[in-house]
Enzyme design. Structure first.
Site, PDB file in Angstrom:
ATOM      1  N   GLY A  24     -56.791  73.305  28.247  1.00 14.48           N
ATOM      2  CA  GLY A  24     -55.579  72.662  28.738  1.00 14.48           C
ATOM      3  C   GLY A  24     -54.528  73.697  29.058  1.00 14.48           C
ATOM      4  O   GLY A  24     -54.591  74.833  28.595  1.00 14.48           O
ATOM      5  N   ARG A  25     -53.565  73.286  29.844  1.00 15.03           N
ATOM      6  CA  ARG A  25     -52.458  74.161  30.222  1.00 15.03           C
ATOM      7  C   ARG A  25     -51.184  73.342  30.321  1.00 15.03           C
ATOM      8  O   ARG A  25     -51.232  72.149  30.626  1.00 15.03           O
ATOM      9  CB  ARG A  25     -52.670  74.809  31.601  1.00 15.03           C
ATOM     10  N   HIS A 248     -55.376  60.392  35.789  1.00 15.48           N
ATOM     11  CA  HIS A 248     -56.763  60.845  35.841  1.00 15.48           C
ATOM     12  C   HIS A 248     -56.746  62.136  36.635  1.00 15.48           C
ATOM     13  O   HIS A 248     -56.308  62.161  37.787  1.00 15.48           O
ATOM     14  CB  HIS A 248     -57.660  59.806  36.515  1.00 15.48           C
ATOM     15  N   ASP A 249     -57.183  63.222  36.032  1.00 16.99           N
ATOM     16  CA  ASP A 249     -57.017  64.531  36.662  1.00 16.99           C
ATOM     17  C   ASP A 249     -57.599  64.594  38.065  1.00 16.99           C
ATOM     18  O   ASP A 249     -57.075  65.296  38.930  1.00 16.99           O
ATOM     19  CB  ASP A 249     -57.565  65.652  35.771  1.00 16.99           C
ATOM     20  N   THR A 250     -58.669  63.831  38.317  1.00 19.99           N
ATOM     21  CA  THR A 250     -59.237  63.848  39.663  1.00 19.99           C
ATOM     22  C   THR A 250     -58.296  63.202  40.669  1.00 19.99           C
ATOM     23  O   THR A 250     -58.234  63.625  41.828  1.00 19.99           O
ATOM     24  CB  THR A 250     -60.596  63.129  39.683  1.00 19.99           C
ATOM     25  N   THR A 271     -65.906  70.898  35.079  1.00 15.87           N
ATOM     26  CA  THR A 271     -66.908  70.478  34.103  1.00 15.87           C
ATOM     27  C   THR A 271     -67.826  69.427  34.714  1.00 15.87           C
ATOM     28  O   THR A 271     -69.043  69.458  34.543  1.00 15.87           O
ATOM     29  CB  THR A 271     -66.214  69.906  32.849  1.00 15.87           C
ATOM     30  N   ASN A 308     -69.694  60.452  40.523  1.00 13.60           N
ATOM     31  CA  ASN A 308     -69.504  61.437  39.459  1.00 13.60           C
ATOM     32  C   ASN A 308     -70.865  62.049  39.169  1.00 13.60           C
ATOM     33  O   ASN A 308     -71.770  61.352  38.689  1.00 13.60           O
ATOM     34  CB  ASN A 308     -68.941  60.712  38.227  1.00 13.60           C
TER      35      ASN A 308
END
Length: 492
Positions: A24-25, A248-250, A271, A308
């Site tokens: 994470g960042r 949602h990061d995507t 990932t 996915n």
């Protein structure tokens, strides 16, 4: 994007909390140059990963949230010396996982990871109540045994509890406000893809309360201001808001695809690999269900029509196994050795559930190859090449299927995220898709997160087209052409 920054005293700065399954960042974002450039500054990095707790694979959420607070403290310290102030905070993470919170707002247990196998047993009972075709006709969601509805069906007791998806759980602990951001809600299997609302009839059929999840909120809407105790702890003003982004990061990554036209495919490569098209309406046909495509919400009500499939998890797990055996090859050298091998080697189905659970990944890959009747040497370069070839072939199949099912044609493929730095994978993808590949930006997720916040604050204006032009103007992009065309890898 540039990691340097041009501080403007009193200027607007936006904090992106961007957490993936392995790291994470916390990143500061500034819009500079007369709204023509976005600059990012990473102020805190931390590891993440599943751990075995109470007999299952879970997330150490207490440690994860402590790192979020540490990152926000670092962000506050970074702007203190420049005279800037952080206007808002946006949180994005992976999808489907959740924490259960009681009426007092307490997390009842560390959240399960989607990599835990507990939900497998719930699939058949759920499908006895809800036919898969009926599920798909409403949710448009591809079948994944770890989707939220199967995880919830595995819970022994949900009385008095509320489910908060991971980014919503972080936002709740920061603000005290419970909401469910829509792009992530769309990954649960309990969301109506057409109406853009909870599929409450499915909740009822499964014996789940209609208010099991908090109310929905859209990207760009304000969740709430920091709790006084949190603001004091991290050194930020109490009027600092937490803003809903594509949590949602995507969703955030796709919002930052630097596309110039609509006829593009995207690969959010990390990932996992999320491969698909951006549409205005979901595709809910039986053919789409059989092809296992998903219709997830994007920023501005778009549809992320994607599949996915396996990703660089395969390689990172191989590296972990090799390291445990005392062999730690340099990744650049490993990829160069893999690139030197001849084409046409063995391949695997990179998105086979067989590869989801952590284990001896090199041996798993070799065993999968043996089942095809071929042999893969126990050599890191050969195994790496097998992974890269398999991913590129999977990308090409998925894009062809998406074109056919959505009635769209693709002229260019955009690769964003960590995989955009993998020159071998990008070139193999260009070769397999027979399309140019434009790689970058690496930090697409953080950029999408920041730009949704910046637009809500009035620092930038326009729709996705305008946001993408801003990104394309400042990003470092690389272009790869299929090898049998006259132009090879070049810099944009």
């Amino acid at each position: 994007m540039s990691t340097s920054h041009s501080a403007v005293p009193g200027g607007k700065v936006f904090a992106a909390v961007d957490i993936g399954a392995s790291s994470g960042r916390v990143i500061l974002g500034r819009v500079t140059g007369g709204e023509s450039r976005v600059e990012l500054e990473v102020v805190h990095r931390f590891p993440n990963g599943v751990v075995e707790i109470d007999g299952g694979l879970r997330w150490d959420f207490a440690s994860l949230f402590a790192e979020v607070l540490a990152g926000l403290r670092a962000a506050a310290a970074a702007v203190e010396t420049t005279g800037e102030r952080i206007t808002s905070i946006g949180v994005d993470t992976w999808a489907v996982d959740y924490g259960l919170v009681n009426a007092a707002g307490e997390l009842t247990a560390q959240p399960f990871s989607y990599r835990d196998d507990r939900s497998r047993a719930a699939v058949e009972p759920v499908h006895r109540k809800l036919d898969p075709a009926q599920l798909y006709g409403t949710t448009g969601l591809q079948f994944l045994q770890f989707s939220t509805l199967y995880q919830l069906a595995s819970e022994p007791d949900l009385d008095g509890l509320q489910a908060l998806l991971i980014p919503d759980l972080i936002a709740f602990l920061l603000t005290g406000v419970r909401r469910t951001e829509a792009t992530n809600a769309s990954t649960t299997g309990l969301f109506d893809a057409v109406a853009g609302e909870w599929a409450t009839e499915f909740l009822t059929t499964l014996g789940l309360r209609k208010n099991l999840f908090p109310p929905l909120i859209q990207p760009g809407e304000t969740i709430g201001a920091l709790l006084p105790g949190v603001a004091d702890h991290v050194g930020l003003s109490e009027d600092t808001t937490v803003m809903a982004v594509g949590s949602h990061d995507t969703a955030s990554a796709v919002a930052a695809v630097p596309a110039e036209e609509d006829n593009f495919a995207y690969i959010s490569s990390g990932t996992w690999s999320l491969v698909g098209l951006e549409l205005q309406h979901p595709v809910l046909t039986e053919a789409s269900r059989e092809a296992n495509f998903t219709n997830e919400r994007g920023v501005d009500g778009t549809i992320r029509y994607l599949r996915n499939i396996g990703g660089l998890w395969l390689l990172s797990e191989c590296q972990r196994t090799w390291a445990s055996e005392g062999f730690q090859p340099d990744l650049t050298a490993l990829l160069a050795a893999a690139a030197a091998l001849p084409a046409g080697g063995p391949q695997i189905n990179a998105d086979d559930p067989y590869f989801i659970v952590p284990d001896n990944m090199p041996e798993r890959i070799r065993a999968a190859v043996r089942r095809t009747g071929e042999v893969l040497p126990n050599d890191p370069a050969a195994i790496t090449r097998c992974i890269m070839d398999s991913l590129a072939a999977g990308y090409a199949r998925t894009i062809r299927d998406a074109e056919r099912l959505a009635g769209r044609s693709v002229d260019v493929v955009h690769v964003v995220g960590g995989g955009s730095q993998n020159a071998l994978l990008c070139q193999l993808t260009a070769d397999a898709t027979r399309r140019p590949v434009i790689a970058g930006p690496v930090e697409a997720t953080a950029l999408g997160n920041v730009l949704v916040q910046a637009r809500a604050a009035g620092a930038v204006a326009g729709g996705l087209t305008e946001l993408r032009r801003l990104i394309a103007a400042g990003a470092s992009l690389h272009r790869y052409e299929p090898l049998d065309l006259p132009v090879t890898a070049s810099r944009n």
